[in-house]
Structure formats: C-alpha cells, structure tokens
Design a protein around this motif. Structure first.
Motif, PDB file in Angstrom:
ATOM      1  N   UNK A 196       0.824  -1.283  -0.042  1.00  0.00           N
ATOM      2  CA  UNK A 196      -0.124  -0.216   0.055  1.00  0.00           C
ATOM      3  C   UNK A 196       0.979   1.256   0.017  1.00  0.00           C
ATOM      4  N   UNK A 197       0.405   2.114  -0.816  1.00  0.00           N
ATOM      5  CA  UNK A 197       1.060   3.447  -0.926  1.00  0.00           C
ATOM      6  C   UNK A 197       0.319   4.650  -1.093  1.00  0.00           C
ATOM      7  N   UNK A 198       0.623   5.758  -0.408  1.00  0.00           N
ATOM      8  CA  UNK A 198      -0.299   6.984  -0.747  1.00  0.00           C
ATOM      9  C   UNK A 198       0.007   7.592  -2.110  1.00  0.00           C
ATOM     10  N   UNK A 199      -0.963   7.951  -2.763  1.00  0.00           N
ATOM     11  CA  UNK A 199      -0.756   8.504  -4.072  1.00  0.00           C
ATOM     12  C   UNK A 199      -1.629   9.908  -4.096  1.00  0.00           C
ATOM     13  N   UNK A 200      -1.145  10.754  -5.229  1.00  0.00           N
ATOM     14  CA  UNK A 200      -1.755  12.344  -4.915  1.00  0.00           C
ATOM     15  C   UNK A 200      -2.184  12.535  -6.344  1.00  0.00           C
ATOM     16  N   UNK A 201      -2.857  13.566  -6.540  1.00  0.00           N
ATOM     17  CA  UNK A 201      -3.424  14.041  -7.726  1.00  0.00           C
ATOM     18  C   UNK A 201      -2.538  14.685  -8.349  1.00  0.00           C
ATOM     19  N   UNK A 202      -2.206  14.347  -9.639  1.00  0.00           N
ATOM     20  CA  UNK A 202      -1.106  15.263 -10.576  1.00  0.00           C
ATOM     21  C   UNK A 202      -1.905  15.510 -11.962  1.00  0.00           C
ATOM     22  N   UNK A 203      -1.288  16.594 -12.724  1.00  0.00           N
ATOM     23  CA  UNK A 203      -1.964  16.842 -14.027  1.00  0.00           C
ATOM     24  C   UNK A 203      -1.205  16.022 -15.032  1.00  0.00           C
ATOM     25  N   UNK A 204      -1.670  14.806 -15.332  1.00  0.00           N
ATOM     26  CA  UNK A 204      -1.054  14.114 -16.692  1.00  0.00           C
ATOM     27  C   UNK A 204      -1.988  13.991 -17.818  1.00  0.00           C
ATOM     28  N   UNK A 205      -1.192  13.722 -18.884  1.00  0.00           N
ATOM     29  CA  UNK A 205      -2.082  13.879 -20.140  1.00  0.00           C
ATOM     30  C   UNK A 205      -2.810  12.417 -20.508  1.00  0.00           C
ATOM     31  N   UNK A 206      -2.593  11.223 -19.912  1.00  0.00           N
ATOM     32  CA  UNK A 206      -3.546  10.286 -20.178  1.00  0.00           C
ATOM     33  C   UNK A 206      -5.090  10.433 -19.692  1.00  0.00           C
ATOM     34  N   UNK A 207      -4.991  11.348 -18.801  1.00  0.00           N
ATOM     35  CA  UNK A 207      -6.540  11.764 -18.080  1.00  0.00           C
ATOM     36  C   UNK A 207      -7.312  12.164 -19.410  1.00  0.00           C
ATOM     37  N   UNK A 208      -6.695  13.182 -20.051  1.00  0.00           N
ATOM     38  CA  UNK A 208      -7.724  13.778 -20.980  1.00  0.00           C
ATOM     39  C   UNK A 208      -7.880  12.865 -22.188  1.00  0.00           C
TER      40      UNK A 208
END
Length: 371
Positions: A196-208
């Motif tokens: 388990x790892x903590x992850x945070x929002x980032x602006x990445x191109x695969x989203x769009x």
C-alpha cells in the motif's frame, strides 16, 4: 533499419536510459545527444534514420515540438516519452501534417503515460466485449508509484517540480474539473512487491486522452513516491511556492540542483521500484484492474519504449500523430504483444483482474464529486 534515441544534452541519466534502449532495439540502434532547439542539426541527425525516440525531457513548459517537426520534415517515424498534457496536445495538433507526410508518430509512449494507456484501452475493450456492449465504462483511475526518482535523477525531479505548478485537470461525468496539484491522497494497494502506498493528484496527459479516446466520463490520475516524507515535501512545495515559480524552468532547475544531492542519497536507500495500477468501473457494476510492477524503473522504461518502437516498426502504427490508446497508434491486435514485451522482468503483471481481488480504499468525495 537504424533507430535513434535522442537524449537531453548533458544529462547523465539519459546515457543510462539510452544504453538500456539500445540494448532492447539491437545493434542497429544508437543513442545521440542533440541540441533539440537547433532544427538544422536535428534534421541532419535524422537524415538516415528510420525511427527517432525523443526523450529529451522535461517536456513541461516546452514551447515547441522541434523533434517532431524535424521528423516530419525528414519523413522519420517518431515516438516521444512526453508526460505533459500541453505538450502532448501540441504534438497531436500535427496529426494532419503527419498524415500528409506519411509519417507514423506516437506521443506519450513511455511507461506512464504509455503502457498505462494501452492497459486502460484493453480494460475498456474487454469490458465491452464480454458484456456484448451493454457495459459502458463510467470511471477510470490511474495510480502510479515510483520509489525515489526511479534512478532517473535530475530529469524526473525537474518534471515532478514542474508538475506541482500545474492545476490538475480531471473529468467527472463528462465535465472537466480543476483541482489542486498533489492533493486528495488515497492509500492504494499495488499488490505483491509494492504494497500500500499513498498517491496524490497530478496533471497527466492520459487523463484527457483516455476521456476522449476511450469515452470514459470520469477520469483522474494520482502519483506517489518513497520515502514517504518526499510526498509530504511535494505537498508542502505547492503551498510554499506560487505556481508561477514552479512553472519557471530556470527557477525549478535551481531547486533541482539544490535538492539533487540529498535525493540521490535517499535513492540509494529507497531503490527504484515502480508500479502502476489502472482501475475501471462500468455501468453494469463490473470492475477490473490492470497492474504492473517492476523492481527497476531504469530497466522497464527502456523495455516499455522499445515495445512501442517495435510495434511501430512492425507496421502497427498508421501515418499521423496518435496517443497510445488510439487504434491508429497501436493497432488493437498489436496490444497484447506490446504488453507482453513491456512486462518482461516484472514482479507482478495482471490484466482484467476484478477489483474485489485486490484490497481497495473507498471512493473519495472531493468538492462534491468522486475522482
């Protein structure tokens, strides 16, 4: 055929990545350091090359697609490992010109984004095929983890800092939403070898691109690193520095020079394990994930990009500039082989596994919406 891997001038880690890439593509490939702002030098370097792989990052805040433009001028097949939304959009805008020049090109074709995009495309395709089209994808989430800088050193450090200056774009039920960078953490189980790892929002191109190409109405991406206090530091930077500062490449480079010696010390302790998990939810209640974990980012990046290069050289890419999940970029029938090649050496690789088979955290409500 001759393949060229273009690295960033003066970047030691690029020599390592270049060597890894060359070893995967064979003796007729070569690594070159070229000034990407010098069009004449670029075109001269590409004059006798069948494929160029552009890895001269960071791509954030870059204003031109000079390597792609040179590739189109010299009619050279092109791949980049871009991880920036604006740059990928700019590259995609050359689609008509690439079609006219009969040049195949793929942008964001690294490990993440890249292999993760193909994983998402396959999750969506299988979900639809197994339900005879009755299951519509409703929610797609990308989760990424890399220990330290993953052996990439200053390049990934600069990329990370620059991303902290970008507002996060995500999608909720078809509507674009804007969120704070490195916020809204989730504790995600990456399975065997990672945990388990903590992850945070980032602006990445695969989203769009996943939203538009795959037709998924709700999409987001998160990233986390280790040691755990690096996450706290990244979160603190978004509060201590104004976004204008973090969008300035020269100022970010000064930060990189300041932090790099300390980061390298902890890199030796943290290692360079990497994992990505792609979660899909459908309208009929079906859930599935794709999971990829490797002990060394410096190795699997080369393996992943080589998988894209081989797919292109084998004729799996049509003329134009494409995202990895587009069938014109990587043909549907070529995806299975690409994922097989990219997953060589992994400690864990599964596709279309049900979510209930992996421990998950509950959905998180942010500003009245789930992302």
């Amino acid at each position: 055929m001759t393949y060229m891997f273009i690295g960033f001038l003066g970047c030691n880690s690029c020599w390592e990545k270049g060597a890894a890439m060359v070893s995967k593509l064979g003796e007729r490939s070569e690594f070159a350091e070229v000034d990407i702002d010098d069009r004449k030098s670029l075109e001269a370097a590409l004059s006798n090359v069948d494929l160029v792989i552009h890895a001269a990052g960071p791509f954030q805040q870059a204003e031109k697609c000079t390597v792609l433009e040179a590739a189109l001028e010299t009619k050279t097949a092109y791949i980049d490992v871009c991880d920036d939304m604006k740059y990928s959009r700019r590259a995609r805008s050359f689609n008509d010109k690439a079609i006219a020049a009969n040049v195949p090109a793929i942008t964001t074709a690294g490990i993440y984004p890249g292999v993760s995009n193909v994983m998402a495309a396959e999750l969506v395709r299988v979900a639809k095929s197994e339900s005879d089209g009755e299951a519509e994808p409703t929610r797609l989430r990308f989760f990424y983890y890399t220990a330290g800088t993953g052996g990439a050193g200053p390049t990934i450090l600069a990329t990370s800092f620059l991303l902290l200056g970008e507002e996060v774009l995500a999608y909720n039920k078809g509507e674009i939403i804007k969120l704070k960078p490195y916020s809204s953490s989730l504790n995600i189980d990456f399975g065997e070898g990672i945990g388990k790892r903590d992850v945070y929002l980032l602006n990445l191109p695969e989203v769009a691109s996943a939203h538009e190409v795959l037709g998924v109405p709700t999409v987001s991406a998160r990233f986390g690193t280790a040691p755990f206090f690096w996450n706290w530091g990244m979160e603190a930077m978004t509060k201590l520095f104004p976004s204008e500062f973090l969008q300035d490449r020269s100022k970010v480079q000064q930060l990189v020079q300041l932090f790099d010696p300390v980061v390298r010390v902890f890199d030796g302790i943290a290692g360079e394990r990497v994992s990505m998990r792609v979660d899909l939810e459908c309208s009929n209640g079906r859930t599935a994930i794709g999971l990829y974990s490797h002990r060394r980012l410096s190795v699997c990046v080369g393996t992943s990009v080589a998988a894209f290069a081989l797919a292109m050289l084998e004729g799996g890419t049509q003329p134009g500039v494409w995202f990895p999940e587009e069938p014109e970029g990587i043909a549907i029938e070529a995806r299975e082989l690409l994922l097989k090649r990219a997953s060589q050496g992994t400690i864990n690789f599964v596709m279309n596994k049900h979510l209930w088979m992996v421990e998950t955290e509950p959905k998180q409500l942010i500003l009245g919406i789930y992302v």
